[in-house]
Design a protein around this motif. Sequence first.
Motif, short mmCIF file in Angstrom:
data_model
loop_
_atom_site.label_atom_id
_atom_site.label_comp_id
_atom_site.label_asym_id
_atom_site.label_seq_id
_atom_site.Cartn_x
_atom_site.Cartn_y
_atom_site.Cartn_z
N TRP A 175 -1.41 -8.20 -5.95
CA TRP A 175 -0.75 -8.86 -4.82
C TRP A 175 -1.02 -8.14 -3.51
CZ3 TRP A 175 2.81 -7.15 -1.34
CH2 TRP A 175 3.49 -5.97 -1.62
N VAL A 176 -1.21 -6.83 -3.56
CA VAL A 176 -1.52 -6.07 -2.35
C VAL A 176 -2.94 -6.40 -1.89
CG1 VAL A 176 -1.70 -3.76 -1.33
CG2 VAL A 176 0.08 -4.24 -3.03
N GLN A 177 -3.86 -6.53 -2.84
CA GLN A 177 -5.23 -6.96 -2.50
C GLN A 177 -5.21 -8.34 -1.85
OE1 GLN A 177 -7.98 -6.69 -5.83
NE2 GLN A 177 -6.77 -5.05 -6.71
N ARG A 178 -4.39 -9.24 -2.41
CA ARG A 178 -4.31 -10.59 -1.87
C ARG A 178 -3.69 -10.59 -0.47
NH1 ARG A 178 -2.51 -11.63 -7.23
NH2 ARG A 178 -0.38 -11.90 -6.44
N ALA A 179 -2.70 -9.72 -0.24
CA ALA A 179 -2.10 -9.62 1.10
C ALA A 179 -3.13 -9.16 2.12
CB ALA A 179 -0.91 -8.66 1.07
N TYR A 180 -3.96 -8.22 1.72
CA TYR A 180 -5.04 -7.74 2.61
C TYR A 180 -5.99 -8.87 2.96
CZ TYR A 180 -9.09 -4.90 3.98
OH TYR A 180 -10.16 -4.36 4.65
N ARG A 181 -6.40 -9.63 1.95
CA ARG A 181 -7.33 -10.73 2.17
C ARG A 181 -6.67 -11.89 2.95
NH1 ARG A 181 -11.83 -10.71 3.17
NH2 ARG A 181 -12.00 -12.88 2.59
N ALA A 209 0.83 -1.21 0.00
CA ALA A 209 0.00 0.00 0.00
C ALA A 209 0.87 1.26 0.00
CB ALA A 209 -0.93 0.00 1.21
N ALA A 210 2.00 1.19 0.69
CA ALA A 210 2.89 2.35 0.75
C ALA A 210 3.56 2.61 -0.59
CB ALA A 210 3.94 2.15 1.83
N SER A 211 3.65 1.56 -1.43
CA SER A 211 4.29 1.74 -2.74
C SER A 211 3.30 2.19 -3.81
CB SER A 211 4.96 0.44 -3.16
OG SER A 211 3.99 -0.55 -3.44
N THR A 244 -1.06 8.54 4.01
CA THR A 244 -2.30 8.41 3.25
C THR A 244 -2.29 7.08 2.52
OG1 THR A 244 -2.42 10.79 2.96
CG2 THR A 244 -3.71 9.45 1.45
N ARG A 245 -3.38 6.38 2.57
CA ARG A 245 -3.54 5.10 1.88
C ARG A 245 -4.75 5.19 0.95
NH1 ARG A 245 0.79 4.62 3.51
NH2 ARG A 245 1.51 3.38 5.25
N ILE A 246 -4.69 4.39 -0.10
CA ILE A 246 -5.85 4.28 -0.97
C ILE A 246 -6.95 3.61 -0.14
CG2 ILE A 246 -6.77 3.21 -3.05
CD1 ILE A 246 -3.92 3.36 -4.21
N ALA A 247 -8.08 4.25 -0.01
CA ALA A 247 -9.14 3.76 0.88
C ALA A 247 -9.73 2.43 0.42
CB ALA A 247 -10.24 4.81 1.01
N ASN A 248 -9.87 2.26 -0.86
CA ASN A 248 -10.49 1.05 -1.40
C ASN A 248 -9.40 0.02 -1.74
OD1 ASN A 248 -11.83 -0.92 -2.81
ND2 ASN A 248 -12.92 0.49 -4.18
N PRO A 249 -9.33 -1.11 -1.01
CA PRO A 249 -8.29 -2.11 -1.29
C PRO A 249 -8.35 -2.65 -2.72
CG PRO A 249 -9.40 -2.61 0.78
CD PRO A 249 -10.16 -1.49 0.14
N LEU A 250 -9.50 -2.55 -3.37
CA LEU A 250 -9.62 -3.06 -4.73
C LEU A 250 -8.87 -2.21 -5.76
CD1 LEU A 250 -13.38 -4.12 -4.69
CD2 LEU A 250 -11.36 -5.55 -4.38
N LEU A 251 -8.42 -1.03 -5.35
CA LEU A 251 -7.67 -0.17 -6.25
C LEU A 251 -6.16 -0.41 -6.18
CD1 LEU A 251 -9.65 3.17 -5.72
CD2 LEU A 251 -9.91 1.47 -7.54
N HIS A 252 -5.74 -1.31 -5.30
CA HIS A 252 -4.33 -1.65 -5.18
C HIS A 252 -3.93 -2.68 -6.23
CE1 HIS A 252 -3.36 0.50 -1.52
NE2 HIS A 252 -4.47 0.05 -0.96
N LYS A 253 -2.63 -2.88 -6.34
CA LYS A 253 -2.11 -3.94 -7.21
C LYS A 253 -2.69 -5.27 -6.72
CE LYS A 253 2.21 -1.48 -7.82
NZ LYS A 253 3.63 -1.40 -7.42
#
Length: 141
Positions: free
Chosen positions: A54-60, A29-31, A43-52
């Motif tokens: 692999w970042v979405q998968r790390a969240y899940r 998320a920081a990248s 500041t982070r992108i609020a919606n995890p679905l807007l991340h790359k």
Amino acid sequence: MDIFPTELGILTCLGLLAASLWIPYIAGAASANLPADAPDGFTRIANPLLHKPWVQRAYRAHLNLLEQLVPFALLVLLVDRVNGFSALTYWTAIAFFWLRVAHAVGYITGWAGFPIRPIIFTLGWVCCLLMGYAVFAARLA
């Protein structure tokens, strides 16, 4: 001197895994490319679905671990309370730990897609059922 059961050691390791699994998500998320008007570096992108992906998968992966860790931890503590540790609980705890490690690594890297990841998750659920069985079996013994 009290003997520290393996199941409680595994539970400790699972707690440490859950306490650390936020790191891949935050690193990803920081990248992320933030808008130029972002107020600060936190500041982070609020919606995890807007991340790359692999970042979405790390969240899940982190959420999935927490979903299974809470009931598993409760059951291990109940088995401890009723003095129900046995060979079944020993191997179930070990299996659950390695299933959760495989699930997290497989989810974040993307190598554990369908049907592997759901199978791993389901096997973790079976471990919870076995720990639940151990609670009742100890109470009936």
